[in-house]
Design a protein around this motif. Structure first.
Motif, PDB file in Angstrom:
ATOM      1  N   LEU A 169       0.447  -4.704  -2.914  1.00 17.32           N
ATOM      2  CA  LEU A 169      -0.424  -3.540  -2.764  1.00 17.32           C
ATOM      3  C   LEU A 169      -1.636  -3.664  -3.684  1.00 17.32           C
ATOM      4  N   GLY A 170      -1.399  -4.099  -4.922  1.00 20.06           N
ATOM      5  CA  GLY A 170      -2.503  -4.282  -5.853  1.00 20.06           C
ATOM      6  C   GLY A 170      -3.446  -5.394  -5.439  1.00 20.06           C
ATOM      7  N   VAL A 171      -2.891  -6.472  -4.866  1.00 19.96           N
ATOM      8  CA  VAL A 171      -3.738  -7.564  -4.366  1.00 19.96           C
ATOM      9  C   VAL A 171      -4.659  -7.041  -3.266  1.00 19.96           C
ATOM     10  N   LYS A 172      -4.110  -6.249  -2.370  1.00 22.49           N
ATOM     11  CA  LYS A 172      -4.908  -5.717  -1.262  1.00 22.49           C
ATOM     12  C   LYS A 172      -5.968  -4.742  -1.760  1.00 22.49           C
ATOM     13  N   VAL A 173      -5.666  -3.977  -2.796  1.00 18.12           N
ATOM     14  CA  VAL A 173      -6.675  -3.084  -3.375  1.00 18.12           C
ATOM     15  C   VAL A 173      -7.839  -3.906  -3.926  1.00 18.12           C
ATOM     16  N   ALA A 174      -7.520  -5.035  -4.555  1.00 20.26           N
ATOM     17  CA  ALA A 174      -8.576  -5.898  -5.106  1.00 20.26           C
ATOM     18  C   ALA A 174      -9.397  -6.551  -4.006  1.00 20.26           C
ATOM     19  N   PHE A 175      -8.760  -6.845  -2.863  1.00 21.29           N
ATOM     20  CA  PHE A 175      -9.436  -7.542  -1.768  1.00 21.29           C
ATOM     21  C   PHE A 175      -9.178  -6.814  -0.444  1.00 21.29           C
ATOM     22  N   PRO A 176      -9.754  -5.643  -0.280  1.00 20.88           N
ATOM     23  CA  PRO A 176      -9.460  -4.854   0.929  1.00 20.88           C
ATOM     24  C   PRO A 176      -9.919  -5.521   2.219  1.00 20.88           C
ATOM     25  N   PHE A 235      13.576  -2.340  -3.695  1.00 17.58           N
ATOM     26  CA  PHE A 235      13.273  -1.923  -5.066  1.00 17.58           C
ATOM     27  C   PHE A 235      12.098  -0.943  -5.065  1.00 17.58           C
ATOM     28  N   ALA A 236      11.178  -1.112  -4.126  1.00 19.24           N
ATOM     29  CA  ALA A 236       9.980  -0.273  -4.108  1.00 19.24           C
ATOM     30  C   ALA A 236       9.576   0.105  -2.690  1.00 19.24           C
ATOM     31  N   GLY A 237      10.533   0.125  -1.770  1.00 17.39           N
ATOM     32  CA  GLY A 237      10.218   0.402  -0.382  1.00 17.39           C
ATOM     33  C   GLY A 237       9.544   1.741  -0.160  1.00 17.39           C
ATOM     34  N   GLN A 238       9.809   2.703  -1.062  1.00 17.32           N
ATOM     35  CA  GLN A 238       9.187   4.017  -0.916  1.00 17.32           C
ATOM     36  C   GLN A 238       7.672   3.964  -1.058  1.00 17.32           C
ATOM     37  N   GLU A 239       7.163   2.863  -1.575  1.00 20.68           N
ATOM     38  CA  GLU A 239       5.711   2.762  -1.756  1.00 20.68           C
ATOM     39  C   GLU A 239       4.977   2.536  -0.449  1.00 20.68           C
ATOM     40  N   LEU A 240       5.698   2.471   0.677  1.00 21.11           N
ATOM     41  CA  LEU A 240       5.013   2.568   1.962  1.00 21.11           C
ATOM     42  C   LEU A 240       4.200   3.860   2.014  1.00 21.11           C
ATOM     43  N   ALA A 241       4.707   4.891   1.360  1.00 21.66           N
ATOM     44  CA  ALA A 241       3.961   6.147   1.289  1.00 21.66           C
ATOM     45  C   ALA A 241       2.630   5.955   0.564  1.00 21.66           C
ATOM     46  N   THR A 242       2.634   5.147  -0.489  1.00 19.85           N
ATOM     47  CA  THR A 242       1.394   4.870  -1.232  1.00 19.85           C
ATOM     48  C   THR A 242       0.419   4.103  -0.360  1.00 19.85           C
ATOM     49  N   ALA A 243       0.922   3.124   0.396  1.00 18.92           N
ATOM     50  CA  ALA A 243       0.056   2.355   1.287  1.00 18.92           C
ATOM     51  C   ALA A 243      -0.635   3.269   2.286  1.00 18.92           C
ATOM     52  N   VAL A 244       0.105   4.199   2.879  1.00 21.69           N
ATOM     53  CA  VAL A 244      -0.467   5.113   3.859  1.00 21.69           C
ATOM     54  C   VAL A 244      -1.452   6.073   3.195  1.00 21.69           C
ATOM     55  N   GLN A 245      -1.061   6.632   2.057  1.00 22.00           N
ATOM     56  CA  GLN A 245      -1.887   7.640   1.399  1.00 22.00           C
ATOM     57  C   GLN A 245      -3.257   7.104   1.014  1.00 22.00           C
ATOM     58  N   TYR A 246      -3.292   5.858   0.542  1.00 18.69           N
ATOM     59  CA  TYR A 246      -4.554   5.304   0.046  1.00 18.69           C
ATOM     60  C   TYR A 246      -5.176   4.281   0.999  1.00 18.69           C
ATOM     61  N   GLY A 247      -4.624   4.156   2.191  1.00 20.80           N
ATOM     62  CA  GLY A 247      -5.203   3.237   3.158  1.00 20.80           C
ATOM     63  C   GLY A 247      -5.161   1.794   2.710  1.00 20.80           C
ATOM     64  N   ILE A 248      -4.040   1.377   2.120  1.00 14.28           N
ATOM     65  CA  ILE A 248      -3.876  -0.012   1.665  1.00 14.28           C
ATOM     66  C   ILE A 248      -3.250  -0.785   2.827  1.00 14.28           C
ATOM     67  N   ASN A 249      -4.070  -1.498   3.564  1.00  9.07           N
ATOM     68  CA  ASN A 249      -3.647  -2.060   4.849  1.00  9.07           C
ATOM     69  C   ASN A 249      -2.990  -3.428   4.681  1.00  9.07           C
ATOM     70  N   LEU A 250      -1.877  -3.409   4.008  1.00 15.46           N
ATOM     71  CA  LEU A 250      -1.092  -4.596   3.719  1.00 15.46           C
ATOM     72  C   LEU A 250      -0.148  -4.908   4.881  1.00 15.46           C
ATOM     73  N   VAL A 251       0.075  -6.212   5.124  1.00 14.43           N
ATOM     74  CA  VAL A 251       1.087  -6.648   6.072  1.00 14.43           C
ATOM     75  C   VAL A 251       2.312  -7.098   5.286  1.00 14.43           C
ATOM     76  N   THR A 252       3.437  -6.460   5.520  1.00 10.45           N
ATOM     77  CA  THR A 252       4.678  -6.758   4.807  1.00 10.45           C
ATOM     78  C   THR A 252       5.707  -7.305   5.783  1.00 10.45           C
ATOM     79  N   ILE A 253       6.253  -8.474   5.466  1.00 13.99           N
ATOM     80  CA  ILE A 253       7.290  -9.081   6.298  1.00 13.99           C
ATOM     81  C   ILE A 253       8.602  -9.043   5.517  1.00 13.99           C
TER      82      ILE A 253
END
Length: 551
Positions: free
Chosen positions: A422-429, A444-462
């Motif tokens: 998520l932080g990498v994507k913020v640095a390079f949107p 461990f941090a799956g709930q941070e999908l909420a953070t991705a949606v809230q801040y428009g962090i358009n990460l691809v997670t596999i």
């Protein structure tokens, strides 16, 4: 001696302690902060909010994510990552990420609080009180201090940045009492300090190293995180020497994997026993006595490292204490003047090809990684995780630029991958960023999908789902009589889980099926999760290529 602040031309201004820190961050070029607000930190986060036009603040659902996002931001960009969390439990929740940042020589600044100033060191049980918190922070960083008064903040922030970025980079921390952040005082702003002087390579030592390298028949170069900003110089040196360049984790991409001299550990290990000189640039070189174990008879070690302490940790025939770029350039010139014997170009190409053929046995990981590499743009970022596909990617996923593989280094921090990405994507949107996770680490941090949606962090997670902590499962089966404790997992439906946060999600069960889905995901202007169904115990074993003594 560190440079001291020169007399400031700025006039004192009345401001809060929170303002003093926020202003100092802006003067150091910080435009993004990862902060999880809490009672002790309200004065600081409010100062961030009042500078929202210049300072973007992103929240999270857990302190570990705030810190990991700062780590990912810094690791991928090379710019300092800054995070803020409450003291006590907040600091401890963030500590794994802070340790990871420091261990990988990544510039991260942690900002936290403390109990009210009148209660410090009294152990009266005030909210989030943590006895000797500063002492703990000092074990996790290269510099940690307590800010006593708002007027001290400009210099202490400047010193923290100086320490963070000078020499061997690393994490730093600043804390202040609860009441400090809203306390008002006259504060004189300060400009950034110059970095402490970087040692220059001793010309005599360079000549000694050049003489050894010039007479070497089978030298090999090893690079780590200390060479990330020396790609051009290291590549030029390798070309002068005709020497393969091996990177384990931190140095991936310093020499591109599609360069004739760019070697993974799987290829490098095949040439190790014939190596007569090992040139180690910005690396702890754990391959020597942790991974490959057997040192070739008579091999000479030459080290380039900006940290003089490294010469004590791993003795070498020659130690060049200098910046990797400057020393590599000087060494290339010195070797050119002397001339070098003909090298083993045909052998190198054959070795790379044979290693590539051999690693195909690690299935299905290699087939999935090939698809990801084919689809991910050359300048895309790949964030690994402690998982079977993550381990395989160390030797099985080509990297073409430094910093474009983000790992947790030797800490092996399970669960770091998704929040770090998520932080990498913020640095390079505007760049493609793919996070690969195992099912165990992702949660461990799956709930941070909420953070991705809230801040428009358009990460691809596999998420590679094998219903297990795969490595633990294999170890318990192979080494402990098959007595399985805690390694088998019961998982949610990851597609429904992601969709419940508003994340687009897909499930695939083959590399062929992954390809079109991943192509659409990278092109999508939204967060996407792809679950890859593997099945328990069906992963290939990557360890013969990572640690040959482990089967």
């Amino acid at each position: 001696m560190p440079h001291q602040l020169s007399p400031s031309s700025h006039s004192p201004e009345p401001m809060t302690g929170g303002d003093a820190i926020a202003d100092a961050l802006l003067r150091h070029g910080v435009d993004t902060v990862f902060a999880l607000p809490g009672a002790q930190m309200y004065g600081l986060t409010d100062a961030f909010a009042r500078r929202a036009d210049r300072l973007r603040t992103l929240g999270a659902r857990h302190e570990q994510t705030s810190a990991y996002m700062a780590f990912g931001y810094a690791r991928a960009s090379g710019r300092p990552g800054v995070f803020s969390v409450v003291p006590g439990p907040g600091v401890l929740n963030a500590s794994a990420a802070l340790l990871t940042a420091h261990s990988t020589n990544t510039p991260v600044l942690a900002l936290t609080g403390d109990v009210m100033s009148d209660f410090r060191n009294r152990e009266r049980g005030q909210l989030h009180e943590y006895r000797e918190q500063l002492a703990t922070l000092r074990t996790l960083t290269k510099h940690a201090e307590h800010i006593e008064h708002p007027s001290h903040a400009p210099q202490q922030v400047a010193t923290a940045f100086q320490r963070m970025n000078s020499g061997r980079k690393g994490a730093v921390a600043l804390q202040a009492s609860w009441d400090y952040f809203t306390q008002r005082a006259c504060v004189t702003p300060a400009e950034p300090l110059s970095l402490t002087s970087t040692p220059l390579a001793d010309p005599g030592v360079i000549e000694e190293a050049a003489a050894i390298l010039g007479s070497s028949q089978n030298c090999m170069i090893f690079v780590g995180s200390g060479a990330l900003d020396a790609s051009a110089e290291v590549t030029a040196l390798a070309e002068v020497l005709g020497a393969p360049v091996v990177s384990f984790r931190g140095g991936r991409g310093v020499v591109p994997d599609d360069h004739p001299l760019g070697f993974t550990v799987a290829a490098g290990q095949r040439l190790w026993q014939q190596t007569d000189v090992a040139l180690i640039i910005g690396s702890r070189f754990e391959l020597l006595d942790i991974r490959w174990n057997h040192r070739p008879e008579g091999v000479k070690l030459i080290r380039i490292d900006i940290d003089p302490a490294e010469s004590r940790r791993l003795p070498a025939a020659i130690n060049i204490v200098a910046d990797a770029a400057q020393a590599s350039q000087a060494l290339a010139l010195a070797v050119e003047r002397r001339g070098v014997p003909s090298r083993r170009d045909g052998i190198l190409a054959d070795t790379k090809a044979s290693a590539e053929a051999a690693i195909q046995v690690v299935q299905p990981q290699m087939d999935y990684l090939r698809v990801i590499r084919d689809v991910l743009p050359r300048d895309g970022f790949f964030v690994d995780e402690l998982s079977q596909v993550g381990f395989t990617s160390i030797f099985g996923f080509p990297i073409y630029q430094p910093r474009h593989l983000v790992t947790s280094g030797y800490q092996g921090t399970l669960g770091f991958g998704f929040p770090t990405a998520l932080g990498v994507k913020v640095a390079f949107p505007d760049k493609a960023v793919v996070s690969i996770c195992g099912d165990g680490g992702f949660l461990f941090a799956g709930q941070e999908l909420a953070t991705a949606v809230q801040y428009g962090i358009n990460l691809v997670t596999i998420v590679f789902n094998n219903d297990a902590y795969g490595n633990v499962l294999r170890d318990q089966q192979n080494g402990f009589g098959g007595r399985l404790i805690g390694s088998e997992l019961v998982n949610p439906d990851f597609v429904k889980f992601a969709e419940s946060f508003g994340v687009q999600a897909f499930r695939v069960d083959s590399p062929q099926a992954l390809r079109p889905v991943l192509q659409r995901a990278i092109e999508a202007d939204r967060p996407v999760l792809i679950e890859v169904s593997i099945g328990r115990g069906r992963d290939g074993n990557p360890w013969p290529f990572l640690h040959p003594s482990f089967k």
